[in-house]
Design a protein around this motif. Structure first.
Motif, PDB file in Angstrom:
ATOM      1  N   VAL A  19       0.845  -1.196   0.000  1.00 34.60           N
ATOM      2  CA  VAL A  19       0.000   0.000   0.000  1.00 34.60           C
ATOM      3  C   VAL A  19       0.879   1.245   0.000  1.00 34.60           C
ATOM      4  O   VAL A  19       0.635   2.189  -0.766  1.00 34.60           O
ATOM      5  CB  VAL A  19      -0.968  -0.007   1.214  1.00 34.60           C
ATOM      6  CG1 VAL A  19      -1.605   1.358   1.422  1.00 34.60           C
ATOM      7  CG2 VAL A  19      -2.034  -1.080   1.039  1.00 34.60           C
ATOM      8  N   ARG A  20       1.911   1.259   0.835  1.00 32.14           N
ATOM      9  CA  ARG A  20       2.816   2.414   0.883  1.00 32.14           C
ATOM     10  C   ARG A  20       3.543   2.579  -0.444  1.00 32.14           C
ATOM     11  O   ARG A  20       3.709   3.693  -0.934  1.00 32.14           O
ATOM     12  CB  ARG A  20       3.818   2.258   2.033  1.00 32.14           C
ATOM     13  CG  ARG A  20       4.803   3.397   2.124  1.00 32.14           C
ATOM     14  CD  ARG A  20       4.106   4.716   2.432  1.00 32.14           C
ATOM     15  NE  ARG A  20       5.080   5.787   2.490  1.00 32.14           N
ATOM     16  CZ  ARG A  20       4.866   7.025   2.076  1.00 32.14           C
ATOM     17  NH1 ARG A  20       3.689   7.386   1.627  1.00 32.14           N
ATOM     18  NH2 ARG A  20       5.814   7.930   2.145  1.00 32.14           N
ATOM     19  N   PHE A  21       3.965   1.467  -1.057  1.00 35.67           N
ATOM     20  CA  PHE A  21       4.598   1.544  -2.367  1.00 35.67           C
ATOM     21  C   PHE A  21       3.641   2.186  -3.371  1.00 35.67           C
ATOM     22  O   PHE A  21       4.048   3.067  -4.148  1.00 35.67           O
ATOM     23  CB  PHE A  21       5.021   0.165  -2.879  1.00 35.67           C
ATOM     24  CG  PHE A  21       5.349   0.175  -4.336  1.00 35.67           C
ATOM     25  CD1 PHE A  21       6.545   0.695  -4.790  1.00 35.67           C
ATOM     26  CD2 PHE A  21       4.435  -0.284  -5.268  1.00 35.67           C
ATOM     27  CE1 PHE A  21       6.833   0.749  -6.150  1.00 35.67           C
ATOM     28  CE2 PHE A  21       4.714  -0.236  -6.626  1.00 35.67           C
ATOM     29  CZ  PHE A  21       5.918   0.285  -7.066  1.00 35.67           C
ATOM     30  N   ALA A  22       2.401   1.775  -3.375  1.00 33.04           N
ATOM     31  CA  ALA A  22       1.419   2.320  -4.315  1.00 33.04           C
ATOM     32  C   ALA A  22       1.245   3.825  -4.112  1.00 33.04           C
ATOM     33  O   ALA A  22       1.116   4.577  -5.086  1.00 33.04           O
ATOM     34  CB  ALA A  22       0.081   1.603  -4.180  1.00 33.04           C
ATOM     35  N   ILE A  50      10.774  14.123  -8.701  1.00 32.17           N
ATOM     36  CA  ILE A  50      10.632  12.736  -9.158  1.00 32.17           C
ATOM     37  C   ILE A  50      11.689  11.868  -8.487  1.00 32.17           C
ATOM     38  O   ILE A  50      11.395  10.803  -7.948  1.00 32.17           O
ATOM     39  CB  ILE A  50      10.781  12.633 -10.692  1.00 32.17           C
ATOM     40  CG1 ILE A  50       9.695  13.409 -11.412  1.00 32.17           C
ATOM     41  CG2 ILE A  50      10.790  11.166 -11.134  1.00 32.17           C
ATOM     42  CD1 ILE A  50       9.961  13.604 -12.900  1.00 32.17           C
ATOM     43  N   ASN A  51      12.929  12.335  -8.528  1.00 34.46           N
ATOM     44  CA  ASN A  51      14.019  11.525  -8.004  1.00 34.46           C
ATOM     45  C   ASN A  51      14.036  11.457  -6.484  1.00 34.46           C
ATOM     46  O   ASN A  51      14.494  10.460  -5.917  1.00 34.46           O
ATOM     47  CB  ASN A  51      15.347  12.012  -8.577  1.00 34.46           C
ATOM     48  CG  ASN A  51      15.456  11.661 -10.050  1.00 34.46           C
ATOM     49  OD1 ASN A  51      14.903  10.652 -10.489  1.00 34.46           O
ATOM     50  ND2 ASN A  51      16.130  12.488 -10.812  1.00 34.46           N
ATOM     51  N   ALA A  52      13.499  12.459  -5.819  1.00 35.10           N
ATOM     52  CA  ALA A  52      13.365  12.385  -4.359  1.00 35.10           C
ATOM     53  C   ALA A  52      12.374  11.287  -3.986  1.00 35.10           C
ATOM     54  O   ALA A  52      12.611  10.497  -3.061  1.00 35.10           O
ATOM     55  CB  ALA A  52      12.932  13.735  -3.792  1.00 35.10           C
ATOM     56  N   ILE A  53      11.275  11.212  -4.731  1.00 33.64           N
ATOM     57  CA  ILE A  53      10.284  10.161  -4.481  1.00 33.64           C
ATOM     58  C   ILE A  53      10.863   8.803  -4.865  1.00 33.64           C
ATOM     59  O   ILE A  53      10.656   7.804  -4.164  1.00 33.64           O
ATOM     60  CB  ILE A  53       8.975  10.453  -5.235  1.00 33.64           C
ATOM     61  CG1 ILE A  53       8.364  11.769  -4.736  1.00 33.64           C
ATOM     62  CG2 ILE A  53       7.986   9.298  -5.074  1.00 33.64           C
ATOM     63  CD1 ILE A  53       7.263  12.321  -5.620  1.00 33.64           C
ATOM     64  N   ILE A  58      13.042   3.376  -3.446  1.00 32.71           N
ATOM     65  CA  ILE A  58      14.178   2.454  -3.361  1.00 32.71           C
ATOM     66  C   ILE A  58      14.448   2.082  -1.904  1.00 32.71           C
ATOM     67  O   ILE A  58      14.658   0.906  -1.582  1.00 32.71           O
ATOM     68  CB  ILE A  58      15.412   3.065  -4.045  1.00 32.71           C
ATOM     69  CG1 ILE A  58      15.179   3.128  -5.564  1.00 32.71           C
ATOM     70  CG2 ILE A  58      16.675   2.275  -3.711  1.00 32.71           C
ATOM     71  CD1 ILE A  58      16.205   3.954  -6.323  1.00 32.71           C
ATOM     72  N   ALA A  59      14.426   3.073  -1.015  1.00 28.70           N
ATOM     73  CA  ALA A  59      14.637   2.793   0.407  1.00 28.70           C
ATOM     74  C   ALA A  59      13.525   1.897   0.946  1.00 28.70           C
ATOM     75  O   ALA A  59      13.780   0.967   1.720  1.00 28.70           O
ATOM     76  CB  ALA A  59      14.705   4.102   1.190  1.00 28.70           C
ATOM     77  N   SER A  66       8.344  -4.775  -2.489  1.00 32.03           N
ATOM     78  CA  SER A  66       7.890  -3.892  -3.571  1.00 32.03           C
ATOM     79  C   SER A  66       8.966  -3.734  -4.642  1.00 32.03           C
ATOM     80  O   SER A  66      10.154  -3.892  -4.386  1.00 32.03           O
ATOM     81  CB  SER A  66       7.491  -2.525  -3.017  1.00 32.03           C
ATOM     82  OG  SER A  66       8.568  -1.917  -2.350  1.00 32.03           O
ATOM     83  N   PRO A  67       8.546  -3.390  -5.860  1.00 30.65           N
ATOM     84  CA  PRO A  67       9.495  -3.209  -6.956  1.00 30.65           C
ATOM     85  C   PRO A  67      10.266  -1.900  -6.826  1.00 30.65           C
ATOM     86  O   PRO A  67       9.906  -1.019  -6.050  1.00 30.65           O
ATOM     87  CB  PRO A  67       8.604  -3.187  -8.206  1.00 30.65           C
ATOM     88  CG  PRO A  67       7.256  -2.797  -7.715  1.00 30.65           C
ATOM     89  CD  PRO A  67       7.155  -3.263  -6.298  1.00 30.65           C
ATOM     90  N   LEU A  68      11.325  -1.804  -7.592  1.00 24.24           N
ATOM     91  CA  LEU A  68      12.139  -0.590  -7.642  1.00 24.24           C
ATOM     92  C   LEU A  68      11.680   0.292  -8.787  1.00 24.24           C
ATOM     93  O   LEU A  68      10.996  -0.162  -9.703  1.00 24.24           O
ATOM     94  CB  LEU A  68      13.613  -0.958  -7.849  1.00 24.24           C
ATOM     95  CG  LEU A  68      14.253  -1.807  -6.765  1.00 24.24           C
ATOM     96  CD1 LEU A  68      15.651  -2.236  -7.199  1.00 24.24           C
ATOM     97  CD2 LEU A  68      14.325  -1.046  -5.462  1.00 24.24           C
TER      98      LEU A  68
END
Length: 84
Positions: A19-22, A50-53, A58-59, A66-68
């Motif tokens: 859910v958090r990944f989504a 974008i890259n901050a998110i 990734i973290a 979850s996927p990268l």
């Protein structure tokens, strides 16, 4: 703890992780759409949000299943707009 409780706890943790990944992935998509829109209109844009998110994704992925996602460059946005 019974086996059933352990399985339920594990399944719940995996569900919450996804859910958090989504949520993060949706935020990333919105940031990408904003950059694409600015680029299409010929306005300056930055891929920093974008890259901050992406870094958060990734973290987060290191803690579960979850996927990268890949980092995005300004050239990638420009190329996408040119092909569009």
């Amino acid at each position: 703890m019974s086996v059933h409780e352990a399985i339920t706890k594990h399944s719940t943790a995996q569900h919450l992780h996804l859910v958090r990944f989504a949520e993060l992935d949706e935020q990333r998509e919105q940031a990408i759409e904003a950059c694409v829109d600015l680029c299409r209109r010929g306005l300056p844009f930055s891929v920093d949000e974008i890259n901050a998110i992406t870094a958060q994704i990734i973290a987060h992925a290191k803690q579960g299943i979850s996927p990268l996602r890949s980092y995005v460059t300004e050239d990638m946005v420009r190329d996408f707009v040119k092909k569009g």
